[in-house]
Design a protein around this motif. Structure first.
Motif, PDB file in Angstrom:
ATOM      1  N   VAL A  44       0.859  -1.183   0.000  1.00  0.00           N
ATOM      2  CA  VAL A  44       0.000   0.000   0.000  1.00  0.00           C
ATOM      3  C   VAL A  44       0.897   1.235   0.000  1.00  0.00           C
ATOM      4  CG1 VAL A  44      -1.767   1.282   1.258  1.00  0.00           C
ATOM      5  CG2 VAL A  44      -1.855  -1.223   1.175  1.00  0.00           C
ATOM      6  N   GLN A  45       0.635   2.154  -0.900  1.00  0.00           N
ATOM      7  CA  GLN A  45       1.439   3.368  -1.045  1.00  0.00           C
ATOM      8  C   GLN A  45       0.971   4.426  -0.042  1.00  0.00           C
ATOM      9  OE1 GLN A  45       4.025   3.397  -3.615  1.00  0.00           O
ATOM     10  NE2 GLN A  45       3.441   1.296  -3.155  1.00  0.00           N
ATOM     11  N   GLY A  46       1.896   5.286   0.353  1.00  0.00           N
ATOM     12  CA  GLY A  46       1.555   6.404   1.225  1.00  0.00           C
ATOM     13  C   GLY A  46       2.133   6.250   2.618  1.00  0.00           C
ATOM     14  N   PRO A  47       1.973   7.296   3.429  1.00  0.00           N
ATOM     15  CA  PRO A  47       2.530   7.283   4.783  1.00  0.00           C
ATOM     16  C   PRO A  47       1.752   6.339   5.703  1.00  0.00           C
ATOM     17  CG  PRO A  47       1.249   9.268   4.446  1.00  0.00           C
ATOM     18  CD  PRO A  47       1.302   8.560   3.120  1.00  0.00           C
ATOM     19  N   GLU A  48       2.378   6.000   6.804  1.00  0.00           N
ATOM     20  CA  GLU A  48       1.776   5.148   7.824  1.00  0.00           C
ATOM     21  C   GLU A  48       0.463   5.751   8.315  1.00  0.00           C
ATOM     22  OE1 GLU A  48       3.203   4.521  12.319  1.00  0.00           O
ATOM     23  OE2 GLU A  48       4.597   3.771  10.824  1.00  0.00           O
ATOM     24  N   ILE A  49      -0.506   4.906   8.595  1.00  0.00           N
ATOM     25  CA  ILE A  49      -1.795   5.373   9.119  1.00  0.00           C
ATOM     26  C   ILE A  49      -1.853   5.038  10.600  1.00  0.00           C
ATOM     27  CG2 ILE A  49      -4.302   5.125   9.022  1.00  0.00           C
ATOM     28  CD1 ILE A  49      -3.953   4.266   6.078  1.00  0.00           C
ATOM     29  N   MET A  50      -2.048   6.057  11.415  1.00  0.00           N
ATOM     30  CA  MET A  50      -2.152   5.875  12.859  1.00  0.00           C
ATOM     31  C   MET A  50      -3.555   6.289  13.303  1.00  0.00           C
ATOM     32  SD  MET A  50       0.777   4.725  13.831  1.00  0.00           S
ATOM     33  CE  MET A  50       0.739   4.936  15.581  1.00  0.00           C
ATOM     34  N   ALA A  51      -4.287   5.362  13.906  1.00  0.00           N
ATOM     35  CA  ALA A  51      -5.622   5.671  14.423  1.00  0.00           C
ATOM     36  C   ALA A  51      -5.503   5.981  15.906  1.00  0.00           C
ATOM     37  CB  ALA A  51      -6.555   4.486  14.209  1.00  0.00           C
ATOM     38  N   PRO A  52      -6.036   7.103  16.351  1.00  0.00           N
ATOM     39  CA  PRO A  52      -6.031   7.401  17.788  1.00  0.00           C
ATOM     40  C   PRO A  52      -6.859   6.354  18.537  1.00  0.00           C
ATOM     41  CG  PRO A  52      -6.646   9.335  16.506  1.00  0.00           C
ATOM     42  CD  PRO A  52      -6.648   8.172  15.572  1.00  0.00           C
ATOM     43  N   TYR A  53      -6.534   6.149  19.808  1.00  0.00           N
ATOM     44  CA  TYR A  53      -7.261   5.155  20.600  1.00  0.00           C
ATOM     45  C   TYR A  53      -8.762   5.459  20.580  1.00  0.00           C
ATOM     46  CZ  TYR A  53      -8.819   2.096  24.274  1.00  0.00           C
ATOM     47  OH  TYR A  53      -9.495   1.135  24.961  1.00  0.00           O
ATOM     48  N   GLY A  54      -9.537   4.406  20.371  1.00  0.00           N
ATOM     49  CA  GLY A  54     -10.995   4.521  20.370  1.00  0.00           C
ATOM     50  C   GLY A  54     -11.579   4.837  19.009  1.00  0.00           C
ATOM     51  N   GLU A  55     -10.738   4.924  17.981  1.00  0.00           N
ATOM     52  CA  GLU A  55     -11.240   5.319  16.666  1.00  0.00           C
ATOM     53  C   GLU A  55     -10.915   4.301  15.578  1.00  0.00           C
ATOM     54  OE1 GLU A  55     -10.345   9.286  15.443  1.00  0.00           O
ATOM     55  OE2 GLU A  55     -10.579  10.082  17.466  1.00  0.00           O
ATOM     56  N   VAL A  56     -11.653   4.418  14.465  1.00  0.00           N
ATOM     57  CA  VAL A  56     -11.397   3.657  13.251  1.00  0.00           C
ATOM     58  C   VAL A  56     -11.122   4.669  12.144  1.00  0.00           C
ATOM     59  CG1 VAL A  56     -12.357   2.057  11.550  1.00  0.00           C
ATOM     60  CG2 VAL A  56     -12.925   1.786  13.972  1.00  0.00           C
ATOM     61  N   VAL A  57     -10.006   4.507  11.441  1.00  0.00           N
ATOM     62  CA  VAL A  57      -9.625   5.426  10.366  1.00  0.00           C
ATOM     63  C   VAL A  57      -9.703   4.673   9.043  1.00  0.00           C
ATOM     64  CG1 VAL A  57      -7.752   6.823   9.422  1.00  0.00           C
ATOM     65  CG2 VAL A  57      -8.116   6.743  11.895  1.00  0.00           C
ATOM     66  N   ARG A  58     -10.376   5.274   8.053  1.00  0.00           N
ATOM     67  CA  ARG A  58     -10.459   4.703   6.698  1.00  0.00           C
ATOM     68  C   ARG A  58      -9.860   5.704   5.715  1.00  0.00           C
ATOM     69  NH1 ARG A  58     -15.133   3.651   9.096  1.00  0.00           N
ATOM     70  NH2 ARG A  58     -15.718   1.488   9.406  1.00  0.00           N
ATOM     71  N   GLU A  59      -8.989   5.203   4.848  1.00  0.00           N
ATOM     72  CA  GLU A  59      -8.377   6.064   3.836  1.00  0.00           C
ATOM     73  C   GLU A  59      -8.345   5.353   2.495  1.00  0.00           C
ATOM     74  OE1 GLU A  59      -4.573   7.732   4.666  1.00  0.00           O
ATOM     75  OE2 GLU A  59      -5.169   8.487   6.640  1.00  0.00           O
ATOM     76  N   LYS A  60      -8.522   6.128   1.439  1.00  0.00           N
ATOM     77  CA  LYS A  60      -8.365   5.622   0.075  1.00  0.00           C
ATOM     78  C   LYS A  60      -6.896   5.728  -0.289  1.00  0.00           C
ATOM     79  CE  LYS A  60     -12.724   4.987  -1.051  1.00  0.00           C
ATOM     80  NZ  LYS A  60     -13.275   3.709  -1.434  1.00  0.00           N
ATOM     81  N   ARG A  61      -6.334   4.663  -0.831  1.00  0.00           N
ATOM     82  CA  ARG A  61      -4.932   4.621  -1.217  1.00  0.00           C
ATOM     83  C   ARG A  61      -4.783   3.887  -2.544  1.00  0.00           C
ATOM     84  NH1 ARG A  61      -1.126   5.199   3.191  1.00  0.00           N
ATOM     85  NH2 ARG A  61      -2.035   6.780   4.538  1.00  0.00           N
ATOM     86  N   THR A  62      -3.559   3.769  -2.990  1.00  0.00           N
ATOM     87  CA  THR A  62      -3.225   2.955  -4.159  1.00  0.00           C
ATOM     88  C   THR A  62      -2.347   1.812  -3.686  1.00  0.00           C
ATOM     89  OG1 THR A  62      -3.314   4.850  -5.645  1.00  0.00           O
ATOM     90  CG2 THR A  62      -2.073   2.936  -6.412  1.00  0.00           C
ATOM     91  N   ALA A  63      -2.648   0.607  -4.154  1.00  0.00           N
ATOM     92  CA  ALA A  63      -1.847  -0.568  -3.819  1.00  0.00           C
ATOM     93  C   ALA A  63      -1.095  -1.027  -5.061  1.00  0.00           C
ATOM     94  CB  ALA A  63      -2.733  -1.683  -3.302  1.00  0.00           C
TER      95      ALA A  63
END
Length: 98
Positions: A44-63
């Protein structure tokens, strides 16, 4: 797919990182329906994804999918069962190791 050559392809994807009490996970969904076969690699391309505690993070990327060569795919299928059996060679015991 060649017998000895690898191929690369790009695919849009959605990355979901969950950092909650009940779930700590990261998942990648290939949005174009591409199928990953034994021996293939996905980056997966792009910077590391860090989700803060208690959350879910969704991002569109290119693989970037690197398809295994025919020989690599055959080798992965032949040895995959052996590697699975290595994972099964454990036991749980209430005895303390000495």
């Amino acid at each position: 797919m060649g017998l000895l050559t690898r191929t690369r392809e790009e695919a849009p994807c959605t990355v979901e990182v969950s950092h909650r009490f009940e779930e700590l996970s990261a998942h990648v969904r290939l949005d174009n329906g591409a199928i990953i076969h034994p021996g293939d690699a996905v980056e997966v391309q792009g910077p590391e994804i860090m989700a803060p505690y208690g959350e879910v993070v969704r991002e569109k990327r290119t693989a970037i999918i690197t398809r295994a060569s025919g020989v690599e795919r055959m080798w992965t299928r032949m040895t995959g069962d052996l590697e699975f059996m290595e994972l099964c060679e454990f036991s749980f015991s209430e005895e303390a190791l000495q």
